[in-house]
Design an enzyme around this catalytic site. Structure first.
Site, short mmCIF file in Angstrom:
data_model
loop_
_atom_site.label_atom_id
_atom_site.label_comp_id
_atom_site.label_asym_id
_atom_site.label_seq_id
_atom_site.Cartn_x
_atom_site.Cartn_y
_atom_site.Cartn_z
CG ASP A 126 38.86 37.85 38.41
OD1 ASP A 126 39.58 37.18 38.16
OD2 ASP A 126 37.65 37.69 38.39
CG HIS A 127 40.36 37.90 34.27
ND1 HIS A 127 40.89 37.14 33.49
CD2 HIS A 127 39.66 36.89 35.05
CE1 HIS A 127 40.48 35.72 33.44
NE2 HIS A 127 39.75 35.41 34.35
CD GLU A 163 43.36 31.92 40.03
OE1 GLU A 163 43.03 31.62 41.05
OE2 GLU A 163 42.55 32.14 39.06
CE LYS A 195 31.89 35.26 31.26
NZ LYS A 195 32.98 35.26 32.22
CG HIS A 224 39.11 31.57 35.95
ND1 HIS A 224 39.85 32.65 35.35
CD2 HIS A 224 39.75 31.34 37.00
CE1 HIS A 224 40.80 33.11 36.15
NE2 HIS A 224 40.66 32.19 37.34
ZN ZN Z 1 39.40 33.70 33.49
#
Ligand code: ZN
Length: 473
Positions: free
Chosen positions: A145-146, A250, A292, A324
């Site tokens: 991820d990321h 992605e 968050k 996200h």
């Molecule tokens: Zn993101």
């Protein structure tokens, strides 16, 4: 020795299962599959008793392919639930066994690996062992991820991760938003092919939606996204084009200072398509704030309008939208479900940490109070990593809250963010003698309260899926 009932599997007629002995879990194999361990006997049968190492996880994935990740972005509904702690997967498995959506059970960014002191090997192995133990055969994804660097992309793909989220943010120019048209014109390098393609042109993306570019808007967009498109193209050509790795791609352009407009979204998708880049999902940054661990902050009417266009652009090109920081964005979920027509990828990461801490507040008030007090001290440090609007003064002081009411902190946004963003500091805090202050106590508590944690995840992740309109399987 306590055998995990659901872990009993057979390969080539030989039994393989998991059991716990003195609080430690091992694999037991009657046949010779190549597990590394000690030879012993169970119920009069010769077995190899194998510890849960990376080496043995690799063997397990070969012998029982359902414990290896698959590509899930091509499924209509996929949902990322990173398990930062390596303890949430049994709960996640129970959730997704009951819903018409495919989970990404292994999902971490480099930052999360650093903050939790883990490796990609460990993140995936934990999931492999959990799916075997609980017989989750539906399939799951593994997301690097990321990622921002080619070497990190290679690291995750070599380990068998089935999805890469390429974070293009280092190549997106945030400063352009502050520039006037003259400054943009001065910084812009003329590109005849691109100007020919866009200036004065309208593009019909279907459903009566068109996007059109004038010269000033185009220059601005090229300046902001030009390098990001080149970066994504080079990563695609290095790792995906030849199909060597069986993995989804992605494109993430969400970690920017300003939202991605539908015009920008179209441009990036169109340019990538022209460059021959094939990707399964794209993550724009949507209007409003996706902070968050709390609900959406922003104008839901504008969000609905823009989601309508973003969804149509994705449909037009044939990929899925990826949303996200999706944890707890309850007010947006019905809109996302409707506008994407139930075809989406949603990522959550830290919300299972908050549920884990809710369990701590429920079962060990004394430990919870110590951690909460430390989080208040560590808050300033943690805000270096996260953008939040937490107001500490709104969090009820510890000495005014009874033990029974401690779990209520997790129903209050400011307290949620306090605990959310300090997770790395809480987990890595050490005493003067070098031992962990909280980490070991927490893991012991979570192991002893696995059922309570699973119930909390069922309720909380289930609420996400219900509001997104995901049907029960
Ligand atoms: Zn993101």
């Amino acid at each position: 020795m306590q055998i995990f009932e659901k872990s009993i599997h057979f390969a080539n007629g030989a039994k393989v299962f998991m059991a716990e002995e003195n609080g430690v879990t091992f694999l037991y194999a009657e046949g010779d599959f190549g597990f590394a361990g000690e030879k012993t006997e169970v119920e009069g049968k010769a077995v190899v008793k194998a510890p849960l190492t990376h080496e043995n996880a690799c063997v397990l994935r070969k012998v029982f392919p359902f414990t290896a990740p698959i590509r899930v972005l091509g499924k209509e509904r996929s949902f990322g639930v990173g398990d930062r702690l390596g303890i949430a997967t049994p709960g996640h498995i129970e959730v997704f066994a009951g819903y018409d959506a495919y989970p990404v059970l292994a999902q971490q960014s480099m930052r999360e690996l650093t903050l939790t002191n883990r490796t990609y090997e460990d993140v995936l192995d934990c999931v492999t062992f959990a799916t075997f133990r609980d017989n989750f055969t539906k399939g799951f994804g593994a997301d690097g991820d990321h990622l921002k660097k080619a070497e990190d992309v290679r690291y995750a793909l070599e380990l068998g991760y089935t999805m890469i989220t390429l974070d293009c943010s280092d190549h997106i120019r945030n400063d352009v938003a502050e520039m006037d048209d003259a400054a943009v014109a001065a910084a812009y390098t003329k590109n005849a092919a691109i100007e020919e393609r866009y200036i004065g042109k309208s593009f019909d993306v279907g459903e009566g939606i068109t996007v059109s570019f004038d010269e000033a808007a185009l220059r601005r967009i090229v300046l902001v996204y030009g390098k990001a498109i080149a970066f994504a193209t080079s990563i695609y050509e290095t790792f995906f084009k030849d199909g060597k790795y069986n993995a989804d791609f992605e494109i993430s352009i969400d970690e920017t200072l300003t939202p991605t407009t539908p015009l920008e979204h179209f441009f990036v998708a169109n340019e990538l398509t022209i460059a021959g880049v094939h990707f399964e999902t794209m993550a724009p940054r949507f209007c409003g704030e996706f902070q968050k661990g709390i609900d959406y902050i922003g104008d839901l009417k504008q969000f609905t309008e823009e989601m309508t266009v973003h969804s149509q652009i994705a449909r037009h090109f044939g990929y899925k939208l990826s949303i996200h920081s999706g944890s707890d964005k309850f007010s947006t979920f019905p809109i996302i479900g409707e506008k994407t027509r139930g075809i989406f990828h949603v990522k959550t990461a830290g919300t299972n940490w908050l549920e884990a801490m809710r369990v701590v507040a429920m079962v060990d008030p004394k430990l919870y109070r110590e951690i909460h007090a430390y989080a208040l001290e560590a808050f300033d440090e943690a805000t270096k990593y996260y953008h939040v609007t937490t107001d500490l003064s709104k969090i009820p002081a510890l000495d005014t809250v009874s033990d029974a009411d401690l779990p209520k902190y997790f129903d209050q946004n400011d307290a949620r963010q306090l605990i959310h963003i300090t997770y790395g500091l809480i987990l890595s805090r050490k005493n003067v003698d070098g031992s962990f202050t909280f980490r070991d106590k927490l893991y012991t508590l979570w192991k002893e309260n696995e059922k309570t944690y699973t119930e909390a995840l069922l309720r909380h992740i289930g609420k996400h899926l219900d509001l997104l309109g995901v049907q029960h399987a």
